[in-house]
Design a protein around this motif. Structure first.
Motif, PDB file in Angstrom:
ATOM      1  N   PRO A  99       0.935  -1.197   0.026  1.00  0.00           N
ATOM      2  CA  PRO A  99       0.057  -0.020   0.119  1.00  0.00           C
ATOM      3  C   PRO A  99       0.881   1.310   0.000  1.00  0.00           C
ATOM      4  CG  PRO A  99      -0.019  -1.000   2.277  1.00  0.00           C
ATOM      5  CD  PRO A  99       0.776  -1.800   1.560  1.00  0.00           C
ATOM      6  N   GLN A 108      -0.396   4.007   1.132  1.00  0.00           N
ATOM      7  CA  GLN A 108      -0.872   4.588   2.157  1.00  0.00           C
ATOM      8  C   GLN A 108      -0.919   3.510   3.292  1.00  0.00           C
ATOM      9  OE1 GLN A 108      -3.074   4.186  -0.611  1.00  0.00           O
ATOM     10  NE2 GLN A 108      -3.364   2.333   0.269  1.00  0.00           N
ATOM     11  N   VAL A 168     -10.303  -1.397   1.943  1.00  0.00           N
ATOM     12  CA  VAL A 168     -11.170  -1.337   0.856  1.00  0.00           C
ATOM     13  C   VAL A 168     -11.510  -2.477   0.196  1.00  0.00           C
ATOM     14  CG1 VAL A 168     -10.475   1.048   0.378  1.00  0.00           C
ATOM     15  CG2 VAL A 168      -9.590  -0.876  -0.987  1.00  0.00           C
ATOM     16  N   LEU A 190     -12.946  -1.498  -8.275  1.00  0.00           N
ATOM     17  CA  LEU A 190     -11.482  -1.195  -8.112  1.00  0.00           C
ATOM     18  C   LEU A 190     -10.825  -1.464  -9.445  1.00  0.00           C
ATOM     19  CD1 LEU A 190     -10.535  -2.909  -4.705  1.00  0.00           C
ATOM     20  CD2 LEU A 190      -9.960  -0.477  -5.275  1.00  0.00           C
ATOM     21  N   ALA A 214      -5.849   9.288 -11.038  1.00  0.00           N
ATOM     22  CA  ALA A 214      -6.755   9.029  -9.707  1.00  0.00           C
ATOM     23  C   ALA A 214      -7.865  10.034  -9.584  1.00  0.00           C
ATOM     24  CB  ALA A 214      -5.726   9.175  -8.451  1.00  0.00           C
ATOM     25  N   ARG A 232     -11.734   8.974  -9.198  1.00  0.00           N
ATOM     26  CA  ARG A 232     -12.266   9.296  -8.040  1.00  0.00           C
ATOM     27  C   ARG A 232     -13.677   9.943  -8.441  1.00  0.00           C
ATOM     28  NH1 ARG A 232      -9.728  12.733  -3.211  1.00  0.00           N
ATOM     29  NH2 ARG A 232      -9.990  14.387  -4.948  1.00  0.00           N
ATOM     30  N   ARG A 251     -12.990   3.241  -6.149  1.00  0.00           N
ATOM     31  CA  ARG A 251     -12.472   3.097  -4.861  1.00  0.00           C
ATOM     32  C   ARG A 251     -10.897   2.898  -4.681  1.00  0.00           C
ATOM     33  NH1 ARG A 251     -16.895  -0.850  -2.124  1.00  0.00           N
ATOM     34  NH2 ARG A 251     -18.696   0.580  -2.083  1.00  0.00           N
ATOM     35  N   GLY A 252     -10.276   2.839  -5.506  1.00  0.00           N
ATOM     36  CA  GLY A 252      -8.855   2.531  -5.556  1.00  0.00           C
ATOM     37  C   GLY A 252      -8.103   1.992  -6.865  1.00  0.00           C
ATOM     38  N   PHE A 279      -6.656   8.879  -2.009  1.00  0.00           N
ATOM     39  CA  PHE A 279      -6.890   7.732  -3.247  1.00  0.00           C
ATOM     40  C   PHE A 279      -6.108   6.609  -2.800  1.00  0.00           C
ATOM     41  CE2 PHE A 279      -7.081   5.424  -7.209  1.00  0.00           C
ATOM     42  CZ  PHE A 279      -8.180   5.534  -7.422  1.00  0.00           C
ATOM     43  N   PRO A 280      -6.837   5.384  -2.421  1.00  0.00           N
ATOM     44  CA  PRO A 280      -6.019   4.243  -2.053  1.00  0.00           C
ATOM     45  C   PRO A 280      -5.329   3.637  -3.071  1.00  0.00           C
ATOM     46  CG  PRO A 280      -8.092   4.275  -0.962  1.00  0.00           C
ATOM     47  CD  PRO A 280      -8.231   4.968  -2.171  1.00  0.00           C
ATOM     48  N   VAL A 281      -3.869   2.972  -3.115  1.00  0.00           N
ATOM     49  CA  VAL A 281      -3.158   2.562  -4.066  1.00  0.00           C
ATOM     50  C   VAL A 281      -2.401   1.169  -3.505  1.00  0.00           C
ATOM     51  CG1 VAL A 281      -1.364   2.616  -5.661  1.00  0.00           C
ATOM     52  CG2 VAL A 281      -3.128   4.493  -5.730  1.00  0.00           C
ATOM     53  N   TRP A 282      -2.273   0.025  -4.321  1.00  0.00           N
ATOM     54  CA  TRP A 282      -1.382  -0.884  -3.810  1.00  0.00           C
ATOM     55  C   TRP A 282      -0.726  -0.993  -5.030  1.00  0.00           C
ATOM     56  CZ3 TRP A 282      -5.857   0.015  -1.584  1.00  0.00           C
ATOM     57  CH2 TRP A 282      -5.936  -0.363  -0.093  1.00  0.00           C
TER      58      TRP A 282
END
Length: 234
Positions: A44, A46, A51, A80, A99, A103, A108-109, A127-130
């Motif tokens: 991640p 963040q 999520v 996603l 992003a 959004r 959601r990511g 904005f969630p990112v992996w």
């Protein structure tokens, strides 16, 4: 690879996905029989974010994010975006502008086997990112790929509309048709964990609760005092 954009694939029930995501990746992974985990390389950007959503997939050429732009149009609220490449590439395929576009659509990511950039901006906008890497190296937009076709990340298949769960422990894909069954199994696992937690608070040991003393004995593990051990190793 056939260059194609598949529109309107069936998606897992989002409310069921949300319930499963709330239980966490580790619990869902165990409930699936330790299947579906996309590997420890996806980390991640963040921290403290959990999520779940339905997968829109993009299959890109190395160093080329053209199909991410095509995928944005196919995304809807609750999705996603999952990005894979036809061969390994850690360039920065994704940043703050993409992003922003996602959004607005309620995405959601992002989960990607590539690199990302604009990390500070992604964190600031929440904005969630992996991703598999962080890289300032950008990409071109020149090569056809595919959207909403099955892809592979971390050796695991991800299909359009599958449930994708992500948190600090990593990323999990639950096939669309298995989501309800995995949720039931995960709920049962949570109940067992709650009972174990209460037992540990009361002082019970895992050795006794899980019958591990017998397993240790069966494996030939002996208990020796310090004096006995010292005498044996002399």
């Amino acid at each position: 690879m056939t260059p194609v954009v598949v529109t309107g694939p069936p998606r897992a029930n989002l409310s069921t996905v949300d319930e499963l995501a709330a239980l966490g990746v580790a619990t869902a992974h165990e409930a699936m029989g330790r299947a579906g985990y996309l590997g420890s390389a996806l980390r991640p950007v963040q921290q403290g974010v959990r999520v779940g959503g339905t997968a829109v997939t993009a299959l890109c050429a190395p160093g080329d994010n053209l199909m991410i732009h095509a995928a944005v149009e196919q995304c809807a609220a609750g999705d996603l975006l999952v990005v894979a490449t036809t061969s390994p590439s850690t360039d920065g395929f994704f940043g703050e502008l993409l992003a922003t576009a996602l959004r607005v659509r309620g995405v959601r990511g992002l989960v990607t086997g590539t690199g990302v950039r604009d990390v500070a901006e992604l964190r600031a906008m929440g904005f969630p990112v992996w991703s598999a890497a962080v890289s300032a190296q950008g990409t071109v937009k020149a090569t056809a790929g595919a959207v909403n076709v099955p892809v592979v990340l971390g050796g695991q298949p991800v299909g359009p509309g599958d449930a994708v769960l992500a948190d600090d422990d990593g990323v999990l894909c639950v096939p669309r048709r298995q989501v309800a069954a995995v949720l039931d199994a995960a709920r049962s696992r949570v109940a067992k964990e709650e009972a174990a937690r209460a037992a540990f608070v009361a002082g019970e040991l895992g050795l006794d609760r899980y019958g591990l003393r017998e397993r240790l004995a069966g494996l030939g593990v002996r208990y020796l005092t310090a004096e006995q051990y010292a005498a044996e190793v002399q």
